[in-house]
Design an enzyme around this catalytic site. Structure first.
Site, mmCIF file in Angstrom:
data_model
loop_
_atom_site.group_PDB
_atom_site.id
_atom_site.type_symbol
_atom_site.label_atom_id
_atom_site.label_comp_id
_atom_site.label_asym_id
_atom_site.label_seq_id
_atom_site.Cartn_x
_atom_site.Cartn_y
_atom_site.Cartn_z
ATOM 1 N N SER A 54 -37.267 -33.978 3.898
ATOM 2 C CA SER A 54 -36.453 -34.512 2.702
ATOM 3 C C SER A 54 -37.337 -34.717 1.560
ATOM 4 O O SER A 54 -36.767 -35.059 0.687
ATOM 5 C CB SER A 54 -36.012 -35.719 3.459
ATOM 6 O OG SER A 54 -36.918 -36.724 4.099
ATOM 7 N N GLU A 124 -36.848 -28.628 14.181
ATOM 8 C CA GLU A 124 -35.376 -28.699 14.117
ATOM 9 C C GLU A 124 -34.974 -27.559 14.897
ATOM 10 O O GLU A 124 -35.206 -26.374 15.001
ATOM 11 C CB GLU A 124 -34.740 -28.583 12.840
ATOM 12 C CG GLU A 124 -34.995 -29.728 11.960
ATOM 13 C CD GLU A 124 -34.243 -29.844 10.515
ATOM 14 O OE1 GLU A 124 -33.478 -28.782 10.241
ATOM 15 O OE2 GLU A 124 -34.512 -30.473 9.735
ATOM 16 N N GLU A 191 -29.420 -36.772 14.382
ATOM 17 C CA GLU A 191 -28.757 -36.885 13.297
ATOM 18 C C GLU A 191 -27.481 -36.821 13.128
ATOM 19 O O GLU A 191 -26.902 -35.704 13.612
ATOM 20 C CB GLU A 191 -29.551 -36.117 12.099
ATOM 21 C CG GLU A 191 -29.224 -36.419 10.627
ATOM 22 C CD GLU A 191 -30.127 -35.836 9.745
ATOM 23 O OE1 GLU A 191 -30.912 -35.215 10.014
ATOM 24 O OE2 GLU A 191 -29.689 -35.820 8.506
HETATM 25 O O1 KIV Z 1 -36.766 -35.140 6.587
HETATM 26 C C1 KIV Z 1 -36.059 -36.049 6.998
HETATM 27 O O2 KIV Z 1 -36.187 -37.207 6.218
HETATM 28 C C2 KIV Z 1 -35.569 -36.211 8.238
HETATM 29 C C3 KIV Z 1 -35.020 -37.626 9.037
HETATM 30 C C4 KIV Z 1 -33.613 -37.531 8.236
HETATM 31 C C5 KIV Z 1 -34.823 -37.705 10.268
HETATM 32 O O3 KIV Z 1 -35.629 -35.331 9.038
#
Ligand code: KIV
Length: 273
Positions: A54, A124, A191
């Site tokens: 993220s 993922e 998620e």
């Molecule tokens: O990249 C991220 O922040 C995540 C979280 C939302 C679990 O994978």
């Protein structure tokens, strides 16, 4: 000289997370991408810091998590690791660095562990990346899974809506969750899925399940720090609880600073040499 006090601090390990699940203690997890914030989060007692991809959105301003590179993730992770005394540091392997073949997955995981000093990686997906997970685990690198809304697949999903609402997708998620546990993942992020599905998965799995937008029955919760601290005010999903409004705090501070500079109030006599 270290900037940390010379005291012994017990580090969180994957085994301790398992013990926390076993005794019913919820696990706290937040994202971190840089030294300064990671230091505050760690000294506040957070159990797990996720160097999430993220960062692609939050730090680099991209629309999705896809563009962030392995080099950028390693740079963020190194800064976080240097700040941390207690938390377990988990790093996302970015899109395109593990899905294609298991040798590349292993190379990416090893680069993250070797160059950043992090403690674990996150990937993922389920059955589709089974070989990659097995290969990374075989090198002794702890792996965390991530199912449900998996942002690296956003162009397959088409939206950031709740996942696994229909029976077929829920059944696939349950199968994948069991597979990840069997392969040897130490934990799993779920998620944006229905709370009832999280409850089912968390109560049937032995490993800890950490939720984001996945209801109260996960074994722990994770949020993006910049969202829960209110730095980024544009992202307001229903699952997000805001614990601060740092956007306003920073904005007010900067406005006051600008005013003081313009009015020649800053610096004053005490702020000069
Ligand atoms: O990249 C991220 O922040 C995540 C979280 C939302 C679990 O994978």
């Amino acid at each position: 000289m270290s900037s940390f006090p010379d005291i012994e601090i017990k580090k969180i390990t994957t085994h301790q997370l398992q013990e926390m699940k076993n005794r019913g203690e919820k696990i706290s997890m937040l994202t971190a991408y840089d030294f300064s914030l990671a230091k505050i989060l760690d000294s506040s007692g957070i159990d797990v810091l996720l160097v999430g991809d993220s960062a692609s959105n939050v730090i680099h301003g991209h629309e999705t998590t896809l563009p962030i590179t392995l080099d950028q993730m390693i740079s963020h992770a190194s800064s976080v690791v240097r700040a941390v005394r207690r938390a377990l540091v988990v790093v996302d392997i970015p899109f395109g660095s593990y899905q294609g073949n298991s040798s590349e997955a292993l190379r990416s995981a090893i680069r993250i562990m070797k160059e950043s000093g992090a403690h674990a990686v996150k990937v993922e997906g389920g059955a589709e990346i089974k070989e990659s997970i097995t290969r990374i685990l075989s090198a002794g690198v702890p792996v965390m899974g991530h199912l449900g809304l998996t942002p690296q697949s956003i162009y397959k999903f088409g939206t950031y809506n709740v996942r696994a609402k229909d029976e077929a997708e829920a059944n696939k998620l349950i199968e994948d969750a069991h597979l990840l546990e069997q392969l040897g993942c130490f934990g799993l992020v779920l998620e944006k899925i229905p709370a009832s599905l999280t409850k089912k998965v968390a109560s049937n799995l032995k490993i800890p399940v950490i939720g984001i937008g996945a209801g109260p029955d996960a074994d722990g919760q994770v949020l993006v720090s910049h969202d829960m601290l209110g730095i980024n005010n544009e992202f307001q999903p229903r699952f997000l609880r805001k614990y601060a409004n740092l956007n306003d705090v920073i904005s007010n501070a900067v406005r006051n600073y600008i005013k003081d500079v313009k009015m020649e109030d800053f610096p004053n006599n005490n702020e000069c040499y």
